[in-house]
Design a protein around this motif. Sequence first.
Motif, PDB file in Angstrom:
ATOM      1  N   HIS A 102      51.327  11.466  75.324  1.00 29.85           N
ATOM      2  CA  HIS A 102      50.458  12.173  74.384  1.00 29.85           C
ATOM      3  C   HIS A 102      50.799  13.662  74.357  1.00 29.85           C
ATOM      4  O   HIS A 102      51.067  14.250  75.392  1.00 29.85           O
ATOM      5  CB  HIS A 102      49.001  11.987  74.821  1.00 29.85           C
ATOM      6  N   GLY A 103      50.761  14.239  73.154  1.00 28.28           N
ATOM      7  CA  GLY A 103      50.876  15.686  73.026  1.00 28.28           C
ATOM      8  C   GLY A 103      52.302  16.156  72.846  1.00 28.28           C
ATOM      9  O   GLY A 103      53.244  15.358  72.811  1.00 28.28           O
ATOM     10  N   PRO A 104      52.467  17.498  72.732  1.00 29.63           N
ATOM     11  CA  PRO A 104      53.798  18.061  72.508  1.00 29.63           C
ATOM     12  C   PRO A 104      54.664  17.966  73.761  1.00 29.63           C
ATOM     13  O   PRO A 104      54.189  17.567  74.827  1.00 29.63           O
ATOM     14  CB  PRO A 104      53.501  19.526  72.163  1.00 29.63           C
ATOM     15  N   THR A 134      50.140  35.628  71.122  1.00 32.71           N
ATOM     16  CA  THR A 134      49.275  34.789  71.955  1.00 32.71           C
ATOM     17  C   THR A 134      48.568  33.749  71.087  1.00 32.71           C
ATOM     18  O   THR A 134      48.105  34.058  69.985  1.00 32.71           O
ATOM     19  CB  THR A 134      48.220  35.634  72.703  1.00 32.71           C
ATOM     20  N   ALA A 135      48.521  32.531  71.592  1.00 31.66           N
ATOM     21  CA  ALA A 135      47.844  31.446  70.855  1.00 31.66           C
ATOM     22  C   ALA A 135      47.292  30.465  71.868  1.00 31.66           C
ATOM     23  O   ALA A 135      48.021  29.987  72.741  1.00 31.66           O
ATOM     24  CB  ALA A 135      48.828  30.741  69.930  1.00 31.66           C
ATOM     25  N   ALA A 136      46.012  30.197  71.782  1.00 26.47           N
ATOM     26  CA  ALA A 136      45.399  29.197  72.657  1.00 26.47           C
ATOM     27  C   ALA A 136      44.706  28.187  71.758  1.00 26.47           C
ATOM     28  O   ALA A 136      43.952  28.561  70.865  1.00 26.47           O
ATOM     29  CB  ALA A 136      44.394  29.867  73.588  1.00 26.47           C
ATOM     30  N   SER A 137      45.002  26.917  71.976  1.00 26.34           N
ATOM     31  CA  SER A 137      44.444  25.904  71.067  1.00 26.34           C
ATOM     32  C   SER A 137      44.161  24.630  71.845  1.00 26.34           C
ATOM     33  O   SER A 137      44.671  24.418  72.955  1.00 26.34           O
ATOM     34  CB  SER A 137      45.434  25.608  69.940  1.00 26.34           C
ATOM     35  N   LEU A 138      43.377  23.781  71.216  1.00 22.80           N
ATOM     36  CA  LEU A 138      42.999  22.524  71.861  1.00 22.80           C
ATOM     37  C   LEU A 138      43.862  21.384  71.332  1.00 22.80           C
ATOM     38  O   LEU A 138      43.950  21.204  70.117  1.00 22.80           O
ATOM     39  CB  LEU A 138      41.532  22.244  71.535  1.00 22.80           C
ATOM     40  N   ILE A 139      44.491  20.634  72.226  1.00 28.11           N
ATOM     41  CA  ILE A 139      45.163  19.391  71.839  1.00 28.11           C
ATOM     42  C   ILE A 139      44.085  18.310  71.933  1.00 28.11           C
ATOM     43  O   ILE A 139      43.500  18.108  73.010  1.00 28.11           O
ATOM     44  CB  ILE A 139      46.318  19.057  72.812  1.00 28.11           C
ATOM     45  N   ALA A 140      43.819  17.640  70.821  1.00 28.31           N
ATOM     46  CA  ALA A 140      42.758  16.629  70.832  1.00 28.31           C
ATOM     47  C   ALA A 140      43.148  15.456  71.728  1.00 28.31           C
ATOM     48  O   ALA A 140      44.329  15.137  71.886  1.00 28.31           O
ATOM     49  CB  ALA A 140      42.513  16.143  69.407  1.00 28.31           C
ATOM     50  N   GLY A 191      39.746  17.099  75.249  1.00 31.09           N
ATOM     51  CA  GLY A 191      41.113  17.459  74.908  1.00 31.09           C
ATOM     52  C   GLY A 191      41.765  18.276  76.011  1.00 31.09           C
ATOM     53  O   GLY A 191      41.320  18.266  77.171  1.00 31.09           O
ATOM     54  N   THR A 192      42.827  18.978  75.650  1.00 34.50           N
ATOM     55  CA  THR A 192      43.584  19.797  76.604  1.00 34.50           C
ATOM     56  C   THR A 192      43.774  21.174  75.989  1.00 34.50           C
ATOM     57  O   THR A 192      44.163  21.290  74.824  1.00 34.50           O
ATOM     58  CB  THR A 192      44.975  19.177  76.838  1.00 34.50           C
ATOM     59  N   LEU A 193      43.501  22.211  76.778  1.00 35.68           N
ATOM     60  CA  LEU A 193      43.750  23.574  76.316  1.00 35.68           C
ATOM     61  C   LEU A 193      45.225  23.903  76.538  1.00 35.68           C
ATOM     62  O   LEU A 193      45.726  23.745  77.660  1.00 35.68           O
ATOM     63  CB  LEU A 193      42.874  24.553  77.099  1.00 35.68           C
ATOM     64  N   LEU A 194      45.908  24.334  75.487  1.00 33.90           N
ATOM     65  CA  LEU A 194      47.303  24.781  75.611  1.00 33.90           C
ATOM     66  C   LEU A 194      47.352  26.252  75.230  1.00 33.90           C
ATOM     67  O   LEU A 194      46.942  26.623  74.126  1.00 33.90           O
ATOM     68  CB  LEU A 194      48.219  23.955  74.696  1.00 33.90           C
ATOM     69  N   VAL A 195      47.840  27.078  76.154  1.00 30.12           N
ATOM     70  CA  VAL A 195      47.897  28.520  75.939  1.00 30.12           C
ATOM     71  C   VAL A 195      49.368  28.936  75.882  1.00 30.12           C
ATOM     72  O   VAL A 195      50.148  28.553  76.764  1.00 30.12           O
ATOM     73  CB  VAL A 195      47.163  29.268  77.078  1.00 30.12           C
ATOM     74  N   GLU A 196      49.727  29.684  74.855  1.00 26.74           N
ATOM     75  CA  GLU A 196      51.124  30.112  74.676  1.00 26.74           C
ATOM     76  C   GLU A 196      51.162  31.618  74.397  1.00 26.74           C
ATOM     77  O   GLU A 196      50.303  32.136  73.682  1.00 26.74           O
ATOM     78  CB  GLU A 196      51.760  29.396  73.481  1.00 26.74           C
ATOM     79  N   ALA A 197      52.187  32.280  74.929  1.00 29.13           N
ATOM     80  CA  ALA A 197      52.359  33.697  74.654  1.00 29.13           C
ATOM     81  C   ALA A 197      53.826  34.076  74.887  1.00 29.13           C
ATOM     82  O   ALA A 197      54.577  33.293  75.483  1.00 29.13           O
ATOM     83  CB  ALA A 197      51.464  34.520  75.573  1.00 29.13           C
ATOM     84  N   ARG A 198      54.196  35.259  74.417  1.00 27.90           N
ATOM     85  CA  ARG A 198      55.562  35.752  74.661  1.00 27.90           C
ATOM     86  C   ARG A 198      55.508  37.124  75.318  1.00 27.90           C
ATOM     87  O   ARG A 198      54.599  37.917  75.040  1.00 27.90           O
ATOM     88  CB  ARG A 198      56.338  35.866  73.360  1.00 27.90           C
ATOM     89  N   ALA A 199      56.502  37.373  76.170  1.00 29.30           N
ATOM     90  CA  ALA A 199      56.571  38.678  76.841  1.00 29.30           C
ATOM     91  C   ALA A 199      57.057  39.716  75.847  1.00 29.30           C
ATOM     92  O   ALA A 199      57.773  39.391  74.901  1.00 29.30           O
ATOM     93  CB  ALA A 199      57.520  38.606  78.021  1.00 29.30           C
ATOM     94  N   PHE A 211      55.559  32.216  77.941  1.00 29.21           N
ATOM     95  CA  PHE A 211      54.663  31.808  79.028  1.00 29.21           C
ATOM     96  C   PHE A 211      53.700  30.805  78.417  1.00 29.21           C
ATOM     97  O   PHE A 211      53.008  31.110  77.435  1.00 29.21           O
ATOM     98  CB  PHE A 211      53.915  33.026  79.572  1.00 29.21           C
ATOM     99  N   ALA A 212      53.671  29.589  78.964  1.00 31.40           N
ATOM    100  CA  ALA A 212      52.794  28.552  78.415  1.00 31.40           C
ATOM    101  C   ALA A 212      52.155  27.779  79.554  1.00 31.40           C
ATOM    102  O   ALA A 212      52.817  27.493  80.560  1.00 31.40           O
ATOM    103  CB  ALA A 212      53.589  27.608  77.514  1.00 31.40           C
ATOM    104  N   PHE A 213      50.878  27.458  79.382  1.00 23.90           N
ATOM    105  CA  PHE A 213      50.208  26.655  80.406  1.00 23.90           C
ATOM    106  C   PHE A 213      49.113  25.805  79.766  1.00 23.90           C
ATOM    107  O   PHE A 213      48.621  26.102  78.669  1.00 23.90           O
ATOM    108  CB  PHE A 213      49.642  27.525  81.539  1.00 23.90           C
ATOM    109  N   SER A 214      48.779  24.737  80.475  1.00 21.23           N
ATOM    110  CA  SER A 214      47.755  23.822  79.951  1.00 21.23           C
ATOM    111  C   SER A 214      46.823  23.410  81.080  1.00 21.23           C
ATOM    112  O   SER A 214      47.197  23.399  82.257  1.00 21.23           O
ATOM    113  CB  SER A 214      48.413  22.577  79.336  1.00 21.23           C
ATOM    114  N   HIS A 215      45.597  23.056  80.679  1.00 17.78           N
ATOM    115  CA  HIS A 215      44.625  22.478  81.608  1.00 17.78           C
ATOM    116  C   HIS A 215      43.413  22.012  80.803  1.00 17.78           C
ATOM    117  O   HIS A 215      43.389  22.171  79.577  1.00 17.78           O
ATOM    118  CB  HIS A 215      44.234  23.450  82.716  1.00 17.78           C
TER     119      HIS A 215
END
Length: 221
Positions: free
Chosen positions: A37-39, A198-204, A213-221, A146-150
Amino acid sequence: MADTAAWNTYSHQNPGRRHVNASGATTWFNWTQYADHGPGAEILDLAPASVVLELGCGKGGNLAHVATLGHRAIGLDISPPQLAAAAERWGELPGLELHNAEAVAYLEETDEKLDAVFSVFGAAWFTAPEALLPAVRARLRPGGVFAFSHRPAIEGCYGCQASYINRSEDEDPLVVKRWDYEPEAWEALLAKHGFTSTAASLIAAPPGPRKMGTLLVEARA
Ligand SMILES: C[S@@+](CC[C@H](N)C(=O)[O-])C[C@H]1O[C@@H](n2cnc3c(N)ncnc32)[C@H](O)[C@@H]1O
């Protein structure tokens, strides 16, 4: 301070990843708590032969997949049994490296320049962002992801929260700290520490009885 004993207990309770996924692959990337499931690794936007660091790699399933894509895949974790399981299953993969280290301490000590940093239900969830975000930003190359999920925050429960790791009926659970925020709060925190895009979104959740769902947070330095 990260709690190694609690994570060692967690390690003994949690089996590693399946050997084959639904599409027959032997390595794959999974940002969510649901199988198949998911990206995938495309979130990291890696150029060929990138240097990638995973914070809290655990038993190493996602890290192994990054190594099989031809990148240098560096994993760190504070739990020796987690790393032992990763080494036993994936240790021979070219490009894969494992370090027994606490996330902020490693980032502050290393002089590696990293093309991407990621964390899946890992150290990015269990480390105070005010300490972690500047340490990640300092090691990332300009433009690096930088990307993380939880799991997403429970409404009204923001900032430092307690996570319980159960033991036997005769023992109190062990406790680790995690940091939960709404998507907009993560975006603001990252921007405050100099990250862009920066982008934080919910994966259903996938179709079925479970709704979280799952929170996926993405950003660039
Ligand atoms: C819930 S597990 C997830 C493991 C793995 N990312 C996965 O998806 O299976 C969290 C992992 O983060 C590690 N961890 C927690 N806090 C850490 C820290 N501050 N530095 C390094 N590792 C940490 C734990 O030892 C554990 O292996």
